[in-house]
Design an enzyme around this catalytic site. Structure first.
Site, PDB file in Angstrom:
ATOM      1  N   CYS A  12       6.728  -9.883   2.086  1.00 21.02           N
ATOM      2  CA  CYS A  12       7.168  -9.628   3.445  1.00 21.02           C
ATOM      3  C   CYS A  12       8.483  -8.866   3.321  1.00 21.02           C
ATOM      4  O   CYS A  12       8.993  -8.687   2.218  1.00 21.02           O
ATOM      5  CB  CYS A  12       7.353 -10.948   4.196  1.00 21.02           C
ATOM      6  SG  CYS A  12       7.194 -10.760   5.966  1.00 21.02           S
ATOM      7  N   CYS A  88       3.379  -9.449   6.616  1.00 25.00           N
ATOM      8  CA  CYS A  88       4.029  -8.919   7.811  1.00 25.00           C
ATOM      9  C   CYS A  88       3.790  -7.421   7.894  1.00 25.00           C
ATOM     10  O   CYS A  88       3.565  -6.771   6.883  1.00 25.00           O
ATOM     11  CB  CYS A  88       5.509  -9.251   7.854  1.00 25.00           C
ATOM     12  SG  CYS A  88       6.487  -8.642   6.496  1.00 25.00           S
ATOM     13  N   CYS A  96       4.805  -0.016  -1.898  1.00 25.42           N
ATOM     14  CA  CYS A  96       4.980  -1.166  -2.786  1.00 25.42           C
ATOM     15  C   CYS A  96       5.131  -0.681  -4.222  1.00 25.42           C
ATOM     16  O   CYS A  96       4.628   0.381  -4.576  1.00 25.42           O
ATOM     17  CB  CYS A  96       3.770  -2.096  -2.718  1.00 25.42           C
ATOM     18  SG  CYS A  96       3.607  -2.944  -1.148  1.00 25.42           S
TER      19      CYS A  96
END
Length: 169
Positions: A12, A88, A96
């Protein structure tokens, strides 16, 4: 020979509520078959007090709980992840890090309880709702026959878990 233990990372943005809740839930529900971790792209540096309060009220061990960067899990000495789930919307849209071992990924978005407005009771309810949604998804995930599903089928199932769950009642 013992069964494989799967490493799961919940991501998140702030790593202060949803991903912490998911980590606690999976470490309990996974019954030793899963090892959960959590991290954030922009960690707040502390776990939200309502998240800790809720986990303690449900008899979760909270000694693990700390807000940390996902960079801890991208290094060469980090555990290799089998699954990485974003919980989220912000983290789902961010770039990422590349995870070693090519883990399965899915987005299991949950409304941010820390952003809840209203009375103290309404704010606490937002955390309970986030916990319930995550607990439902994680329970479905841990019931999957992971060893018997091919990668494509498993990826589809993981994405399906993240879709809106039907309301109870």
């Amino acid at each position: 020979m013992s069964d494989q233990v799967y490493n799961v990372l919940f991501l998140c943005t702030g790593n202060s509520a949803r991903s912490i809740l998911a980590e606690a839930i999976l470490n309990r529900v996974g019954q030793g078959r899963f090892r959960a971790f959590s991290a954030g792209s922009q960690p707040k540096g502390e776990v939200h007090p309502y998240a800790l309060e809720l986990l303690k009220s449900l008899n979760h061990d909270t000694s693990f709980a700390r807000s940390k960067s996902w960079e801890e899990f991208a290094g060469a000495d980090a555990p290799v992840m089998d699954f990485v789930f974003t919980v989220c919307d912000n983290a789902a849209n961010e770039a990422c890090p590349v995870w070693p071992g090519q883990p399965m990924t899915a987005h299991w978005g949950v409304p941010d309880p820390a952003a809840a407005q209203g009375t103290e009771a309404e704010k606490h309810l937002a955390f309970a709702d986030a916990y319930r949604m995550l607990n439902n998804r994680i329970s479905i995930f841990t019931a999957l026959p992971l060893k018997s599903l091919d990668r494509l089928t498993l990826q589809g199932r993981l994405r399906e878990i993240g879709r809106e769950l039907p309301k109870a009642g």
